[in-house]
Design an enzyme around this catalytic site. Structure first.
Site, PDB file in Angstrom:
ATOM      1  N   ASP A  21      40.119  47.610  40.510  1.00  0.00           N
ATOM      2  CA  ASP A  21      40.039  46.527  39.536  1.00  0.00           C
ATOM      3  C   ASP A  21      39.994  47.073  38.106  1.00  0.00           C
ATOM      4  OD1 ASP A  21      39.927  44.763  41.648  1.00  0.00           O
ATOM      5  OD2 ASP A  21      38.126  43.734  40.954  1.00  0.00           O
ATOM      6  N   ASP A  22      40.324  46.189  37.155  1.00  0.00           N
ATOM      7  CA  ASP A  22      40.143  46.418  35.710  1.00  0.00           C
ATOM      8  C   ASP A  22      41.064  47.477  35.128  1.00  0.00           C
ATOM      9  OD1 ASP A  22      38.117  44.583  36.040  1.00  0.00           O
ATOM     10  OD2 ASP A  22      36.489  45.943  35.549  1.00  0.00           O
ATOM     11  N   HIS A  61      45.101  41.000  37.173  1.00  0.00           N
ATOM     12  CA  HIS A  61      43.668  40.714  37.274  1.00  0.00           C
ATOM     13  C   HIS A  61      43.387  39.552  36.320  1.00  0.00           C
ATOM     14  CE1 HIS A  61      39.835  41.773  38.894  1.00  0.00           C
ATOM     15  NE2 HIS A  61      39.314  42.231  37.773  1.00  0.00           N
ATOM     16  N   HIS A 128      39.367  38.095  38.001  1.00  0.00           N
ATOM     17  CA  HIS A 128      38.253  38.871  37.450  1.00  0.00           C
ATOM     18  C   HIS A 128      36.962  38.066  37.539  1.00  0.00           C
ATOM     19  CE1 HIS A 128      36.083  41.616  34.917  1.00  0.00           C
ATOM     20  NE2 HIS A 128      35.942  40.751  33.936  1.00  0.00           N
ATOM     21  N   HIS A 217      35.733  49.876  41.003  1.00  0.00           N
ATOM     22  CA  HIS A 217      35.941  49.872  39.547  1.00  0.00           C
ATOM     23  C   HIS A 217      35.876  51.291  38.996  1.00  0.00           C
ATOM     24  CE1 HIS A 217      34.516  45.844  40.638  1.00  0.00           C
ATOM     25  NE2 HIS A 217      35.223  45.411  39.619  1.00  0.00           N
TER      26      HIS A 217
END
Length: 269
Positions: A21-22, A61, A128, A217
């Site tokens: 993610d991110d 995301h 998100h 993450h």
């Protein structure tokens, strides 16, 4: 088992998408993605480092909240309900959900998806902080997934997600009537950093047959990486996912990508 997984030959197997993610948020996040070598992740299209992200299995995301004050994230569209007094995304779901106007959310989601389509071959959509789990926003999310022909993640284990009670039934009904892939989310974000490696080992080893998405993450812990309030957890994810024993446990799964899912899903809907 979902018919899609049968078509992918996963019946009776343990399949795992290792999901970063991110991406695009920072150089530290992107560098960790390259170091780990797992292909799948999703990109925050308003992140400062989007231009350096490349990979074979990247999604969007979709972002409506920041999560912490150190994330200076601006909407890509002009909707006023998306913004706090400083012009940034609202920090928390509690801040955002009472304020977000559905029409402005749809415009923002389209802006993020279109920006991604101009940048790379988008394989999937996700949300998100689960901001799109407000039921009316989830309806938009599912509709856009169909329009853009991109599989979107709604966790198959919604009972494990902390949601307002009145959201759960509506989301379960939406998930059941949608044609989206049914994926169980495994997420250790709330696990203390010093326990993260052990959590990976126990959580993954305990899974039975099914299709899972392991959300992490990971970020490098340089000065930039440490600018985020949760940097120690991101560092712990990176270290755990480099650990030989964690890698061994991950290797016991059938590793899956959203690109593979997308191609079969598009033929089924």
């Amino acid at each position: 088992m979902n018919e899609l997984w049968i078509k992918l030959g996963l019946q009776g197997k343990r399949a795992l998408i290792v999901h970063h993610d991110d991406l695009g948020l920072s150089h530290a996040q992107n560098r960790a993605y390259r170091e780990l070598g797992f292909p799948t992740g999703s990109v925050m299209m308003m992140g400062c480092c989007v231009g350096e992200v490349s990979g074979p299995d990247l999604g969007v995301h979709l972002t409506l909240t920041s999560g912490q004050d150190s994330m200076q994230l601006h909407p890509l569209s002009p909707g006023s309900s998306l913004r706090n007094p400083q012009g940034l995304f609202w920090r928390t779901l509690e801040d955002a959900w009472p304020r977000l106007a559905a029409a402005e959310v749809e415009a923002e989601l389209r802006a993020q998806i279109e920006a991604a389509l101009r940048a790379f071959d988008v394989t999937h959509l996700d949300s998100h902080m689960g901001a799109l789990l407000r039921p009316d926003l989830a309806e938009i999310y599912v509709r856009l997934a169909g329009e853009y022909r991109l599989p979107a993640l709604i966790p198959g284990n919604l009972d494990d997600v902390r949601l307002p009670p009145d959201f759960l039934a509506a989301l379960q009904a939406l998930r059941e009537r949608s044609a989206l892939p049914q994926v169980t989310v495994v997420d250790g974000y709330g696990v203390p950093p010093q326990q993260r490696r052990e959590w990976y080992l126990q959580a993954l080893s305990g899974l039975g047959p099914g299709v899972y998405q392991l959300i992490h993450h990971a970020a490098c812990a340089d000065a930039e990486g440490q600018s985020l309030g949760d940097w120690q957890g991101r560092k712990a994810d990176l270290e755990a996912l480099k650990d030989p024993e964690v890698r061994r446990v991950i290797g016991e799964f059938e590793l899956l990508t959203w690109r593979e899912v997308r191609e079969v899903w598009r033929g089924a809907v």
